[in-house]
Write an enzyme that holds these catalytic residues in place. Structure first.
Site, PDB file in Angstrom:
ATOM      1  N   THR A  13      20.421 -10.824   9.292  1.00 22.74           N
ATOM      2  CA  THR A  13      19.035 -10.652   8.557  1.00 22.74           C
ATOM      3  C   THR A  13      19.085 -10.240   6.981  1.00 22.74           C
ATOM      4  O   THR A  13      18.335 -10.830   6.108  1.00 22.74           O
ATOM      5  CB  THR A  13      18.410  -9.408   9.115  1.00 22.74           C
ATOM      6  N   ASP A  58      20.363   2.746  -2.938  1.00 23.71           N
ATOM      7  CA  ASP A  58      21.134   3.030  -3.762  1.00 23.71           C
ATOM      8  C   ASP A  58      22.680   3.286  -3.201  1.00 23.71           C
ATOM      9  O   ASP A  58      23.677   3.445  -3.633  1.00 23.71           O
ATOM     10  CB  ASP A  58      21.088   4.751  -4.223  1.00 23.71           C
ATOM     11  N   GLU A  59      22.601   2.790  -1.646  1.00 16.75           N
ATOM     12  CA  GLU A  59      23.691   2.895  -0.942  1.00 16.75           C
ATOM     13  C   GLU A  59      24.898   1.886  -1.326  1.00 16.75           C
ATOM     14  O   GLU A  59      25.952   2.056  -1.311  1.00 16.75           O
ATOM     15  CB  GLU A  59      23.486   2.648   0.530  1.00 16.75           C
ATOM     16  N   TYR A 111      25.881  -1.806   6.754  1.00 21.20           N
ATOM     17  CA  TYR A 111      24.515  -1.883   6.201  1.00 21.20           C
ATOM     18  C   TYR A 111      24.475  -2.088   4.765  1.00 21.20           C
ATOM     19  O   TYR A 111      23.916  -2.988   4.034  1.00 21.20           O
ATOM     20  CB  TYR A 111      23.522  -0.605   6.603  1.00 21.20           C
ATOM     21  N   LYS A 165      23.311  -5.301   2.128  1.00 22.48           N
ATOM     22  CA  LYS A 165      22.700  -5.000   1.079  1.00 22.48           C
ATOM     23  C   LYS A 165      23.128  -5.533  -0.188  1.00 22.48           C
ATOM     24  O   LYS A 165      22.621  -6.166  -1.083  1.00 22.48           O
ATOM     25  CB  LYS A 165      21.913  -3.772   1.006  1.00 22.48           C
ATOM     26  N   ARG A 194      21.630  13.824  -0.147  1.00 21.63           N
ATOM     27  CA  ARG A 194      20.605  12.439  -0.215  1.00 21.63           C
ATOM     28  C   ARG A 194      19.713  12.916  -1.145  1.00 21.63           C
ATOM     29  O   ARG A 194      19.266  14.141  -1.187  1.00 21.63           O
ATOM     30  CB  ARG A 194      20.156  12.273   1.107  1.00 21.63           C
TER      31      ARG A 194
HETATM   32  P1  NAD Z   1      12.233  -0.909   8.524  1.00 22.70           P
HETATM   33  O1  NAD Z   1      13.607  -0.870   9.203  1.00 22.70           O
HETATM   34  O2  NAD Z   1      11.244   0.284   8.855  1.00 22.70           O
HETATM   35  O3  NAD Z   1      11.438  -2.035   8.551  1.00 22.70           O
HETATM   36  C1  NAD Z   1      11.950  -3.257   8.355  1.00 22.70           C
HETATM   37  C2  NAD Z   1      10.845  -4.342   8.701  1.00 22.70           C
HETATM   38  O4  NAD Z   1      11.468  -5.486   8.459  1.00 22.70           O
HETATM   39  C3  NAD Z   1      10.351  -4.211  10.011  1.00 22.70           C
HETATM   40  O5  NAD Z   1       9.035  -4.241  10.049  1.00 22.70           O
HETATM   41  C4  NAD Z   1      10.952  -5.447  10.746  1.00 22.70           C
HETATM   42  O6  NAD Z   1      10.057  -6.045  11.764  1.00 22.70           O
HETATM   43  C5  NAD Z   1      11.255  -6.385   9.734  1.00 22.70           C
HETATM   44  N1  NAD Z   1      12.358  -7.615   9.789  1.00 22.70           N
HETATM   45  C6  NAD Z   1      13.468  -7.269  10.400  1.00 22.70           C
HETATM   46  N2  NAD Z   1      14.088  -8.302  10.390  1.00 22.70           N
HETATM   47  C7  NAD Z   1      13.472  -9.397  10.037  1.00 22.70           C
HETATM   48  C8  NAD Z   1      13.231 -10.673   9.980  1.00 22.70           C
HETATM   49  N3  NAD Z   1      14.664 -11.463  10.386  1.00 22.70           N
HETATM   50  N4  NAD Z   1      12.540 -11.597   9.660  1.00 22.70           N
HETATM   51  C9  NAD Z   1      11.247 -10.816   9.218  1.00 22.70           C
HETATM   52  N5  NAD Z   1      10.983  -9.597   9.397  1.00 22.70           N
HETATM   53  C10 NAD Z   1      12.087  -8.804   9.846  1.00 22.70           C
HETATM   54  O7  NAD Z   1      12.798  -0.751   7.135  1.00 22.70           O
HETATM   55  P2  NAD Z   1      12.412   0.147   5.829  1.00 22.70           P
HETATM   56  O8  NAD Z   1      12.934   1.678   5.793  1.00 22.70           O
HETATM   57  O9  NAD Z   1      10.995   0.036   5.549  1.00 22.70           O
HETATM   58  O10 NAD Z   1      13.208  -0.455   4.600  1.00 22.70           O
HETATM   59  C11 NAD Z   1      12.507  -1.708   3.873  1.00 22.70           C
HETATM   60  C12 NAD Z   1      13.519  -2.074   2.768  1.00 22.70           C
HETATM   61  O11 NAD Z   1      13.946  -1.108   1.978  1.00 22.70           O
HETATM   62  C13 NAD Z   1      14.865  -2.414   3.467  1.00 22.70           C
HETATM   63  O12 NAD Z   1      15.380  -3.827   2.552  1.00 22.70           O
HETATM   64  C14 NAD Z   1      15.652  -1.500   3.281  1.00 22.70           C
HETATM   65  O13 NAD Z   1      17.018  -1.927   2.885  1.00 22.70           O
HETATM   66  C15 NAD Z   1      15.139  -0.854   1.887  1.00 22.70           C
HETATM   67  N6  NAD Z   1      15.439   0.482   1.513  1.00 22.70           N
HETATM   68  C16 NAD Z   1      15.066   1.510   2.531  1.00 22.70           C
HETATM   69  C17 NAD Z   1      15.292   2.782   2.240  1.00 22.70           C
HETATM   70  C18 NAD Z   1      14.786   3.989   3.066  1.00 22.70           C
HETATM   71  O14 NAD Z   1      14.835   5.127   2.815  1.00 22.70           O
HETATM   72  N7  NAD Z   1      14.170   3.666   4.155  1.00 22.70           N
HETATM   73  C19 NAD Z   1      15.775   3.284   1.037  1.00 22.70           C
HETATM   74  C20 NAD Z   1      16.141   2.428  -0.094  1.00 22.70           C
HETATM   75  C21 NAD Z   1      15.906   0.944   0.353  1.00 22.70           C
HETATM   76  O1  TDX Z   2      20.293  12.497  13.379  1.00 24.07           O
HETATM   77  C1  TDX Z   2      20.877  12.339  12.122  1.00 24.07           C
HETATM   78  N1  TDX Z   2      21.565  13.594  11.891  1.00 24.07           N
HETATM   79  C2  TDX Z   2      22.184  13.505  10.427  1.00 24.07           C
HETATM   80  O2  TDX Z   2      22.831  14.567  10.150  1.00 24.07           O
HETATM   81  C3  TDX Z   2      20.550  11.306  11.507  1.00 24.07           C
HETATM   82  C4  TDX Z   2      19.844  10.031  11.902  1.00 24.07           C
HETATM   83  C5  TDX Z   2      21.130  11.531  10.185  1.00 24.07           C
HETATM   84  N2  TDX Z   2      22.000  12.493   9.480  1.00 24.07           N
HETATM   85  C6  TDX Z   2      22.419  12.342   8.244  1.00 24.07           C
HETATM   86  C7  TDX Z   2      22.953  11.011   7.859  1.00 24.07           C
HETATM   87  C8  TDX Z   2      22.647  11.194   6.533  1.00 24.07           C
HETATM   88  O3  TDX Z   2      23.467  12.010   5.706  1.00 24.07           O
HETATM   89  O4  TDX Z   2      21.119  12.364   7.404  1.00 24.07           O
HETATM   90  C9  TDX Z   2      21.112  11.639   6.042  1.00 24.07           C
HETATM   91  C10 TDX Z   2      20.030  10.744   6.055  1.00 24.07           C
HETATM   92  O5  TDX Z   2      20.177   9.587   7.312  1.00 24.07           O
HETATM   93  P1  TDX Z   2      19.430   8.616   7.645  1.00 24.07           P
HETATM   94  O6  TDX Z   2      18.067   8.911   7.637  1.00 24.07           O
HETATM   95  O7  TDX Z   2      20.034   7.620   8.737  1.00 24.07           O
HETATM   96  O8  TDX Z   2      19.515   7.667   6.243  1.00 24.07           O
HETATM   97  P2  TDX Z   2      20.690   7.053   5.389  1.00 24.07           P
HETATM   98  O9  TDX Z   2      21.863   6.855   6.254  1.00 24.07           O
HETATM   99  O10 TDX Z   2      20.995   8.049   4.056  1.00 24.07           O
HETATM  100  O11 TDX Z   2      19.992   5.748   4.771  1.00 24.07           O
HETATM  101  C11 TDX Z   2      18.673   5.821   4.482  1.00 24.07           C
HETATM  102  O12 TDX Z   2      18.423   5.641   2.990  1.00 24.07           O
HETATM  103  C12 TDX Z   2      18.941   4.720   2.428  1.00 24.07           C
HETATM  104  C13 TDX Z   2      17.930   4.455   5.143  1.00 24.07           C
HETATM  105  O13 TDX Z   2      18.152   4.115   6.509  1.00 24.07           O
HETATM  106  C14 TDX Z   2      18.511   3.342   4.380  1.00 24.07           C
HETATM  107  O14 TDX Z   2      17.605   1.933   4.714  1.00 24.07           O
HETATM  108  C15 TDX Z   2      18.183   3.405   2.954  1.00 24.07           C
HETATM  109  O15 TDX Z   2      18.888   2.239   2.121  1.00 24.07           O
END
Ligand code: NAD
Ligand code: TDX
Length: 356
Positions: A108, A138-139, A162, A166, A226
């Site tokens: 993906t 930022d990861e 992951y 990215k 974080r």
């Molecule tokens: P999410 O997992 O909540 O949503 C992902 C969406 O993408 C879903 O709606 C899913 O159905 C869709 N998707 C997945 N595979 C697909 C495919 N092959 N074709 C079309 N659609 C597809 O993710 P999120 O947390 O909203 O993250 C969105 C973006 O932001 C990602 O690129 C992630 O790497 C980036 N990001 C997330 C965070 C965070 O804290 N969540 C931080 C920094 C960057």
């Molecule tokens: O059950 C838990 N217990 C725990 O201690 C979970 C799910 C996480 N954690 C810790 C792991 C991390 O240090 O908490 C922190 C945050 O974890 P996540 O919510 O899984 O986020 P992280 O791994 O930091 O990644 C998120 O931020 C960057 C998003 O999922 C990514 O998509 C984004 O790129």
């Protein structure tokens, strides 16, 4: 300032994508159309954009179920709507899942982004009045010690499947800018939190466990740090970048709000206790230290001065305000929570939308 006619938002049924769509309709002043292109994986939920569908559906908002890895489908959507901007969120986003099953992340995040780039390159050719904006994390910069920050030019050093997937997608986006002259912008953001966050991630998982008085699993010693950003602030940053950012530039987006995980969990216990009318420390007994995540990055911290100085962006809420809003949202949106947990929405989607 750039003006677009039709923005394709990939992953618009996910957490940040749905908040971004809501922001552009309700807060940004954008007057054009939005096409939500989403495959609807386990993380995609059309209820997250139900209010938008109701108000703008068929007029300025359109949904297309498609896989970003499918060149023909993506090209057909670009053509059908004559899109002049793509904001690319769609990805596999959960680090723990990438450790258990990296293949879907490579497919993906890497192949999907490559396919999106090929599709816009073939549709847009040499047009310069278009934009591909890539959402990254930022990861990709790796893990910090006690000091220092990630800047836009910090070398990449991803550690999980992951973040490696990215990082690879970021390199492809920049390669298309340098090699083919594709107009691109790219943003690397810190951890988001807020409404519509899938409850596998730390903050929503803890909130829902708190409500049910289930254990709160903290990985390792709980001292991994974080930088938390309210999702609406991420959405406003992205809109700023797509309209005013320099073509070919990267922008860091952060909350300037570093916290060790255990502090976040303690704060959530206090906010929940306040909302539920419990004594301040009532929920803290649920905190349970569990086995650490393999390769768990120790600290992330973003320097986002470039975005603030060049584009005049800033965060709008404090962490206390954002956490309170988030806990309230999960209290008031039980239907969404139940649909996400039960998989009911998947049945509805499968009978209402055929996969291409
Ligand atoms: P999410 O997992 O909540 O949503 C992902 C969406 O993408 C879903 O709606 C899913 O159905 C869709 N998707 C997945 N595979 C697909 C495919 N092959 N074709 C079309 N659609 C597809 O993710 P999120 O947390 O909203 O993250 C969105 C973006 O932001 C990602 O690129 C992630 O790497 C980036 N990001 C997330 C965070 C965070 O804290 N969540 C931080 C920094 C960057
Ligand atoms: O059950 C838990 N217990 C725990 O201690 C979970 C799910 C996480 N954690 C810790 C792991 C991390 O240090 O908490 C922190 C945050 O974890 P996540 O919510 O899984 O986020 P992280 O791994 O930091 O990644 C998120 O931020 C960057 C998003 O999922 C990514 O998509 C984004 O790129």
């Amino acid at each position: 300032m750039r003006n677009f006619k039709t923005i394709i938002v990939t992953g618009g049924a996910g957490f940040i994508g749905s908040n971004f769509i809501r922001h552009i309709f309700e807060k940004s002043g954008y007057a054009g159309n939005v096409v939500n292109l989403d495959k609807l994986t386990y993380a995609g939920n059309l209820m997250s954009v139900g209010d938008i569908e109701k108000q703008y559906g068929g007029k300025r908002y359109f949904f297309e179920r498609a896989d970003i890895c499918d060149f023909d489908s993506v090209t057909a959507v670009l053509k059908k709507y004559d899109a002049d901007c793509v904001v690319h969120f769609a990805a596999e986003s959960h680090v723990d899942r990438s450790i258990l099953g990296p293949a879907e992340f490579v497919r993906t995040n890497l192949n999907g982004t490559f396919t999106m780039l090929e599709a816009v390159r073939s549709m847009w050719k040499d047009r310069k009045d278009v934009l591909f904006h890539h959402i990254s994390t930022d990861e990709v910069f790796g893990s910090l010690g006690d000091q220092g920050y990630f800047f836009e030019d910090t070398p990449y050093d991803p550690r999980s499947p992951y973040s490696a997937s990215k990082a690879g997608s970021d390199h492809l986006v920049m390669a298309y800018y340098h090699t083919y002259g594709l107009p691109v912008t790219l943003s690397n953001c810190s951890n988001n939190y807020g409404p519509y966050h899938f409850p596998e991630k730390l903050i929503p998982l803890m909130i829902l466990n708190l409500f049910e008085e289930k254990p709160l699993p903290v990985y390792g010693d709980g001292m991994n740090v974080r930088d938390w950003l309210f999702v609406a602030d991420h959405a406003s940053a992205i809109y700023r970048i797509i309209t005013d950012g320099n073509i070919g530039d990267k922008y860091n987006v952060g909350g300037e709000n570093e916290r060790p995980n255990i502090e976040v969990v303690n704060l959530l216990c206090e906010v929940a206790a306040d909302k539920m009318g419990r004594p301040k420390d009532y929920y803290k007994k649920l905190i349970t230290y569990v086995k650490d995540r393999p390769g768990h990055d120790r600290r992330y911290a973003i320097n986002c001065d470039k975005l603030k100085k060049e584009l005049g962006w800033k965060q709008s809420v404090t962490f206390d305000q954002g956490l309170a809003l988030t806990v309230e949202w999960y209290m008031n949106n039980k239907e969404w929570v139940e649909s996400v947990r039960s998989g009911e929405y998947r049945k509805w989607i499968d009978t209402n939308y055929d996969a291409r």
